[in-house]
Enzyme design. Structure first.
Site, mmCIF file in Angstrom:
data_model
loop_
_atom_site.group_PDB
_atom_site.id
_atom_site.type_symbol
_atom_site.label_atom_id
_atom_site.label_comp_id
_atom_site.label_asym_id
_atom_site.label_seq_id
_atom_site.Cartn_x
_atom_site.Cartn_y
_atom_site.Cartn_z
ATOM 1 N N LYS A 269 29.044 31.539 27.629
ATOM 2 C CA LYS A 269 29.455 30.556 26.626
ATOM 3 C C LYS A 269 28.554 30.632 25.392
ATOM 4 C CE LYS A 269 33.108 28.331 28.056
ATOM 5 N NZ LYS A 269 33.051 26.917 28.441
ATOM 6 N N CYS A 454 52.829 39.850 40.323
ATOM 7 C CA CYS A 454 52.055 38.674 40.730
ATOM 8 C C CYS A 454 52.928 37.457 40.401
ATOM 9 C CB CYS A 454 50.708 38.630 40.015
ATOM 10 S SG CYS A 454 50.834 38.394 38.224
#
Length: 497
Positions: A269, A454
């Site tokens: 971050k 998926c």
């Protein structure tokens, strides 16, 4: 008599109360910008129109009412708006006759009420007097008058001898016109949170440019470009937003090689903040915007947010800090990006075991000393820049990764967890989770094509792209499992069928 206008439809637009409460000079500035943004939004919709100021409101005259209403519903600074049924000139008697002609069938067997708003200085009658007289003309056609909870509410704005009749009052988004509060940089990931955070800044009048720190390749980038384009196309009238896409692969590799897993989430971050601040410096942005909500994930505790904030040299704004996920998703539905954002996998979770929920600035600074920050600088320098209003459907098309038909000689790979694979899979499909597939990639032959699927077709797209880079002919089935199930007339096809 009915007033003739240049266009067949007229819409009355009411300004957000916050605009009208400003000092006269400031309010005038806000209104000028609002009209400019409305003008741009209407022009982009491809309709003919004219914008006219009238009695502290704005009138939109147009040849396409539905498109104009749609634009106004997404223009910040608009409080409410009403499509006008008819404009009548001639004073009270003409207004009464027109009301009967317009609404006698509408009020039949229903309760109704009349609301009149007087505008300007010329007021021969009070609003209450006009409501009683117009209502009295309609009373014989209706079930009853109900001033508290009527089935039909008939309204008119009256200015002098002109009456604008309408029955609908539609809520706009409110807020301030975009552009009145300067520019901000939003760190966008494509998920629900960052998009909603950007939207709230736009609602308060800030222009947004976007920085995307790409953790998973070109397929992921195209998804984020598409989501950002939807946000800007729908809500960004009056701006020229840009998206800066920064390849973070080498940044992550450096982080993994030289820091402890406990701190990966916090350091990642911090690197994203540094990238955002560098772009902000280049374009003169005044703040960094994130979609962080307190306690949502490990990096969003008060302790970790304090550590992350250290690297930003401009204010960090977190519009969603007190929101819960349900509220954020509700807002994403309003914005129109929810269906796209729900397909974005979680890529930021580098350490899924025990990421730190507490950290100290000095500890992280010490940890970061082993890293090579030139890698981040080079990544920022190599950013791909998209002008969002120049992005076309072809730019976000995923022809090179996605496939809609399965070749006869293809090897099918199911990327679901094993438990879900056991519950449903295409006959003959081999089960590989993402980690298992990449760890065993060398065991796969390159002589046949591979089709991966998926649940949503997003994670499989990332994996297919990585296989392509490794020299395989690999594709992701477009639409995922939901679409696959549709092609079988008897439902799911499994090895037991």
């Amino acid at each position: 008599m009915e007033v003739s206008t240049r266009y067949p439809h007229v819409i009355i637009v009411r300004l957000a109360p916050e605009i009208l409460l400003k000092a006269p000079a400031t309010s005038k500035k806000f209104q000028k910008l609002l009209r400019s943004n409305m003008n741009e939004g209407l022009e982009r919709s491809g309709i003919n129109f004219e914008i006219i100021g009238h009695q502290g409101r704005i009138q939109v005259h147009t040849d396409n009412q539905e498109k104009a209403l749609d634009v106004l519903s997404r223009t910040f600074g608009v409080a409410t708006f009403s499509p006008i049924d008819k404009i009548i000139d001639g004073g009270l008697e003409a207004h009464k006759e027109a009301a009967v002609e317009l609404y006698k069938d509408l009020v039949q067997d229903k309760s109704f009420a009349v609301r009149i708003k007087r505008l300007g200085q010329r007021k021969k009658f009070t609003s209450v007097e006009m409501e009683r007289q117009v209502g009295g003309c309609l009373r014989p056609f209706a079930k009853k008058v109900d001033l508290d909870n009527p089935d039909v509410m008939i309204k008119a704005d009256v200015a002098g001898d002109l009456a604008y009749f309408y029955t609908r009052k539609i809520n706009g988004p409110g807020g301030f016109p975009i552009g009145i509060q300067g520019n901000a940089i939003t760190l966008i990931s494509g998920g629900f949170d960052s998009v909603v955070a950007a939207w709230y800044l736009m609602k308060r009048g800030a222009m947004n440019d976007f920085v995307f720190c790409n953790l998973a390749g070109a397929a992921y980038e195209r998804m984020v470009v598409e989501i950002t384009k939807v946000l800007c196309d729908r809500w960004g009238a009056g701006t020229r937003p840009k998206l800066y896409c920064i390849d973070f692969e080498d940044v992550i590799n450096d982080l993994r090689a030289h820091t402890r897993p406990d701190w990966w989430q916090v350091i990642l971050k911090r690197q994203m903040y540094r990238a955002g601040c560098e772009i902000a410096k280049r374009i003169g942005a005044d703040a960094l915007v994130t979609g962080e909500a307190l306690g949502q994930v490990s990096s969003q505790t008060l302790s970790n947010l304090n550590t992350i904030d250290e690297v930003s040299d401009i204010p960090v704004l977190r519009p969603l800090i007190g929101f819960d996920k349900e509220q954020i998703i509700r807002d994403a539905r309003i914005i129109g990006t929810d269906k796209l954002s729900e397909k974005i996998p979680e890529y930021c979770a580098l350490n899924k075991r025990r990421p730190a929920v507490k950290s100290g600035r000095k500890t992280i600074e010490t940890e970061e000393k082993h890293m090579n920050f030139d890698i981040l600088t080079q990544a920022v320098e190599g950013a791909r820049i998209y002008d969002m209003f120049d992005v076309t459907d072809e730019d976000v098309a995923q022809h090179s990764v996605f496939i809609e038909e399965i070749p006869k000689n293809a090897i099918i790979i199911d990327c679901q967890p094993e438990s879900l694979y056991d519950n449903w899979h295409v006959a003959g499909a081999k089960n590989y989770t993402a980690g298992k597939l990449m760890n065993n990639l060398r065991d796969l032959q390159k002589t046949q094509p591979y089709v991966l699927y998926c649940p949503f077709g997003t994670q499989s797209a990332v994996l297919a792209e990585r296989m392509q880079k490794a020299g395989y002919e690999a594709y992701s089935y477009k639409g995922g499992i939901k679409q696959l199930k549709r092609i079988y007339p008897n439902g799911a096809e499994t090895d037991d069928d």
